[in-house]
Enzyme design. Structure first.
Site, short mmCIF file in Angstrom:
data_model
loop_
_atom_site.label_atom_id
_atom_site.label_comp_id
_atom_site.label_asym_id
_atom_site.label_seq_id
_atom_site.Cartn_x
_atom_site.Cartn_y
_atom_site.Cartn_z
N GLU A 103 73.80 4.27 -10.15
CA GLU A 103 73.30 3.63 -11.37
C GLU A 103 74.20 2.48 -11.83
OE1 GLU A 103 72.84 6.10 -14.89
OE2 GLU A 103 71.78 4.48 -15.90
N ILE A 142 76.74 10.03 -14.41
CA ILE A 142 76.49 10.88 -15.58
C ILE A 142 75.04 10.69 -15.97
CG2 ILE A 142 77.08 11.49 -17.96
CD1 ILE A 142 79.80 10.24 -17.60
N ASP A 143 74.23 11.70 -15.74
CA ASP A 143 72.86 11.64 -16.25
C ASP A 143 72.85 12.40 -17.57
OD1 ASP A 143 70.16 10.90 -16.14
OD2 ASP A 143 69.63 12.94 -15.57
C1 IPD Z 1 68.59 8.65 -18.70
C2 IPD Z 1 68.20 10.10 -18.84
C3 IPD Z 1 66.96 10.24 -19.70
C4 IPD Z 1 65.80 9.44 -19.14
C5 IPD Z 1 66.21 7.98 -19.00
C6 IPD Z 1 67.45 7.86 -18.13
P1 IPD Z 1 71.18 8.10 -18.23
O1 IPD Z 1 69.68 8.53 -17.78
O2 IPD Z 1 67.93 10.69 -17.58
O3 IPD Z 1 66.55 11.58 -19.77
O4 IPD Z 1 64.70 9.54 -20.01
O5 IPD Z 1 65.14 7.25 -18.43
O6 IPD Z 1 67.83 6.52 -18.06
O7 IPD Z 1 71.08 6.75 -18.85
O8 IPD Z 1 71.64 9.12 -19.20
O9 IPD Z 1 71.94 8.09 -16.96
#
Ligand code: IPD
Length: 287
Positions: free
Chosen positions: A71, A92-93
């Site tokens: 990412e 980090i999700d």
């Molecule tokens: C987000 C999370 C969120 C989803 C977003 C993502 P991030 O990732 O997974 O649940 O709804 O589309 O971008 O930004 O925390 O790595």
């Protein structure tokens, strides 16, 4: 080359790597400041970048011939997912959760061949939840608990009316996609709509997908996330008997980088559930 890749070895490697990433995440909780990306609700911290650097470095050392997509290093229009064996990583999700100390952040480490997810490891170091799956070999929580953890009650069919559904507001707070989401949430919730049991937002696509894999959520509808948010969870869910289809109607075999998904647990009625969910979508998501 793909035929010689030892997926069990990759899974073990990623589990070990997830633990190292988890230590970095927990040791930085509450310590890092954050920045905006596209807008004031699209957030990133120094720890996201530090974890991706750690993961990318160790992947390159051990598997120098494999590709890497993460990412934080992704460049729109430049970074392309290819057929080559590729680590697909969200360091980090659930970054917003991380910033708020809401304990649903994880590291999401996926591995794809020919753009198909084949190994997935999702680790939430705050709750010590290590989900791992290998295509064709099942998926497990913390090494021993086979997924799903919970089977639907005997004789019960999955329907919209008895479903607990994962949703996310996302980072777009105006425009077509925001309208489609909010109108659909309303229809699914309303007494004169589908009146689902409820919605949950764990704030992490990977955590939502693992909750569906565990049987704790029945489905998760998402528009706007990326391959790194879903690649690992995809393997974990499908190996638990669930499936991932398109988040717009009619797409039964979405690509991992499609950005619009509906993840559904396995069990009686799941195919009809998908059709009924698609019928309830108010418009069409665009990405
Ligand atoms: C987000 C999370 C969120 C989803 C977003 C993502 P991030 O990732 O997974 O649940 O709804 O589309 O971008 O930004 O925390 O790595």
């Amino acid at each position: 080359m793909a035929a010689n890749i030892d997926l069990v070895e990759i899974r073990d490697f990623l589990v070990d790597l997830a633990k190292q990433a988890g230590e970095l995440i927990t040791s930085n909780t509450g310590k890092t400041s954050y920045d905006d990306k596209v807008n004031s609700v699209d957030l990133v911290t120094e720890t996201d970048a530090a974890v991706e650097k750690l993961v990318a470095t160790i992947c390159a050392e051990k598997y120098p011939h494999f590709e890497f997509m993460g990412e934080e290093s992704y460049v729109p229009g430049v970074t392309k997912l290819t057929d080559k064996p590729t680590f697909i990583v969200d360091p980090i999700d659930g970054t917003t959760n991380f910033i708020h100390s809401f304990p649903f952040s994880c590291t999401s480490l996926g591995f794809a061949i020919n753009r198909h997810p084949v190994v997935g490891v999702v680790y939430n170091p705050f709750l010590n939840l290590m989900y791992a799956g290998i295509k064709g070999r099942g998926s497990f929580l913390n090494g021993t608990q086979k997924l799903p953890l919970r089977e639907p009650p005997v004789g019960s069919k999955l329907t919209l009316q008895n479903a607990l559904i994962g949703i996310e507001w996302g980072t777009q707070r105006s425009g077509v996609n925001f309208e489609v989401k909010t109108d659909t949430f309303k229809k699914l919730a309303a007494e004169d709509g589908n009146m689902v049991h409820g919605f949950r937002s764990l704030g992490s696509a990977a955590m939502n997908m693992c909750a569906v894999a565990a049987g704790q959520l029945d489905a998760y509808w998402e528009g706007g996330c990326y391959a790194w948010d879903v690649c690992a969870g995809w393997v974990i869910l499908t190996e638990a008997g669930g499936r991932v289809v398109g988040g717009n109607p009619g797409i039964w075999e979405p690509a991992v980088d499609q950005r619009i998904y509906l993840a559904v647990r396995g069990g009686d009625g799941s195919e009809q559930f998908i059709e009924d969910f698609w019928d309830s979508i108010e418009g069409e998501l665009e990405y």
